[in-house]
Write a protein that holds these residues in place. Structure first.
Motif, PDB file in Angstrom:
ATOM      1  N   ASP A 186     -42.209  -9.518  38.720  1.00  0.00           N
ATOM      2  CA  ASP A 186     -41.970 -10.926  38.406  1.00  0.00           C
ATOM      3  C   ASP A 186     -41.365 -11.060  37.006  1.00  0.00           C
ATOM      4  N   VAL A 187     -41.788 -10.215  36.081  1.00  0.00           N
ATOM      5  CA  VAL A 187     -41.208 -10.216  34.733  1.00  0.00           C
ATOM      6  C   VAL A 187     -39.751  -9.755  34.790  1.00  0.00           C
ATOM      7  N   ALA A 190     -37.647 -12.590  36.038  1.00  0.00           N
ATOM      8  CA  ALA A 190     -37.441 -13.583  34.975  1.00  0.00           C
ATOM      9  C   ALA A 190     -36.416 -13.088  33.970  1.00  0.00           C
ATOM     10  N   ALA A 191     -36.439 -11.793  33.666  1.00  0.00           N
ATOM     11  CA  ALA A 191     -35.453 -11.238  32.737  1.00  0.00           C
ATOM     12  C   ALA A 191     -34.048 -11.317  33.315  1.00  0.00           C
ATOM     13  N   ALA A 193     -32.928 -13.387  35.484  1.00  0.00           N
ATOM     14  CA  ALA A 193     -32.486 -14.780  35.528  1.00  0.00           C
ATOM     15  C   ALA A 193     -31.844 -15.198  34.206  1.00  0.00           C
ATOM     16  N   GLN A 194     -32.271 -14.572  33.099  1.00  0.00           N
ATOM     17  CA  GLN A 194     -31.698 -14.898  31.793  1.00  0.00           C
ATOM     18  C   GLN A 194     -30.322 -14.284  31.588  1.00  0.00           C
ATOM     19  N   ALA A 221     -39.313 -15.693  45.322  1.00  0.00           N
ATOM     20  CA  ALA A 221     -38.712 -15.926  44.007  1.00  0.00           C
ATOM     21  C   ALA A 221     -37.271 -15.432  43.969  1.00  0.00           C
ATOM     22  N   ALA A 225     -34.186 -17.984  43.267  1.00  0.00           N
ATOM     23  CA  ALA A 225     -33.302 -17.759  42.123  1.00  0.00           C
ATOM     24  C   ALA A 225     -31.850 -17.574  42.546  1.00  0.00           C
ATOM     25  N   ALA A 300     -40.328 -10.914  29.033  1.00  0.00           N
ATOM     26  CA  ALA A 300     -39.117 -11.034  29.849  1.00  0.00           C
ATOM     27  C   ALA A 300     -37.869 -11.144  28.982  1.00  0.00           C
TER      28      ALA A 300
END
Length: 353
Positions: A186-187, A190-191, A193-194, A221, A225, A300
């Motif tokens: 999950d981390v 999130a990374a 996605a950045q 997720a 995304a 993240a």
């Protein structure tokens, strides 16, 4: 005692790092002529029923008096104290990482596992761990005397180099490990996605079966995304498929929140892959800084920056790949690992010389 009965819960053929370590010990001992055999324990550990515990007691009691009982920590840490005490003079515990430190446990379960493992370890004749940090944790938090603990780092097989691919096209990222909370996928999501504006594709090779809710949440997720075309969940893979994934990767990434060791990192190093990873285990600490960008577990943003740095700079990827390939020459071999564990079990018995 002159032989080893290696008690392992569940299916030893499952593609996890812990089972891989266990399988390799048995293989190395067999090839070296060390008397050793596998005792299959119930697969419900570390949450056995009363019937599982009773069956485990019968299985351990079936071992001959000449056999040291080497018990994998996935089971031993959940032994009732009475069971550990009955066989304590013969048991060597193999601890990959303490059960209570598994990510995602509720507080009550974590405390119960911490208590059971602390009590069980008091009765082990000796303890084998897969990293110096795990030795420190067992000594500081579980009351195991340091002189009772042997460290047997996982070995690494020589592997063909993955040649750096520096041309056009998205960077191919690879992560390896079962989809469980501790692995931090999950981390990683999130990374990524950045840095969605960068060119990258990700493959995650790992079983979704150990934590189905975590796997389902990750799939949702990824879909939410908009990464369904960029992230592939390959599931559990065999060794040939895994080797092919390493061979086609540009960057290896490990976002784990905690690792007792982290064997996949040395596997990636052995293939000369540049690495972005968390400082979550002994393998991360051992990686040459020139080969790997290391970030704080759970961060993240830092993970995103590390990935973006290597995606954006093919020349740095090449330099870190060269450093990884050079560092691979210093990795321990499995024969040394098996020798250390055999000596902890057999003392002055047969050697692997």
């Amino acid at each position: 005692m002159s032989a080893i009965a290696f008690a392992i819960p569940g299916d030893i053929d499952l593609p996890t790092g812990g089972y891989g370590y266990d399988r390799r010990l048995l293989k190395e001992w067999r090839e070296a002529g060390i008397p050793a055999r596998h005792l299959a324990l119930p697969g419900a550990f570390p949450f056995p029923t009363a019937d599982d515990v009773a069956l485990t007691e019968r299985i351990l009691a079936s071992a001959g008096p000449e056999e040291t009982l080497l018990v994998d920590g996935l089971a031993f840490g959940a032994f009732p104290e009475a069971l550990a005490a009955r066989f304590g003079g013969r048991i060597v515990a193999l601890v990959h990482h303490p059960l209570a430190l598994e990510t995602g446990l509720d507080a009550a379960t974590a405390w119960r596992l911490r208590d059971s493992e602390t009590l069980a370890l008091r009765h082990a004749r000796a303890v084998v761990v897969t990293s110096p940090p795990t030795k420190e944790v067992l000594s500081a938090e579980f009351g195991v005397p340091p002189d009772k603990i042997a460290v047997a780092l996982p070995g690494t097989d020589p592997a063909p180099r993955t040649e750096p691919r520096l041309g056009a096209g998205p960077a191919r990222l690879l992560a390896v490990g079962s989809i469980v909370p501790r692995k931090g996928y999950d981390v990683l999501l999130a990374a990524l996605a950045q840095i969605a504006d960068r060119g990258w594709l990700l493959t995650i090779a790992g079983s979704p079966d150990y934590a189905p809710a975590t796997a389902a949440a990750l799939r949702d997720a990824i879909r939410d995304a908009g990464f369904a075309e960029r992230i592939k969940l390959a599931g559990a893979v065999d060794q040939d498929r895994l080797s092919a994934l390493y061979a086609s990767a540009d960057i290896f990434v490990m976002p784990s929140l905690y690792e007792g060791y982290g064997m996949v990192l040395t596997e990636a190093l052995a293939r000369g892959l540049p690495i972005v990873c968390t400082r979550s285990g002994a393998a991360a600490d051992a990686l040459p800084d020139a080969a790997a960008l290391k970030v704080t577990p759970g961060d993240a943003m830092a993970l995103a920056k590390g990935l973006a740095r290597l995606i954006d700079a093919p020349s740095e990827r090449r330099a870190r790949a060269d450093a990884a390939w050079a560092g691979a020459a210093t990795l321990p071999c499995w024969r040394d690992t098996a020798r250390t564990v055999a000596e902890a079990c057999l003392g002055g018995g047969p050697r692997m010389d």
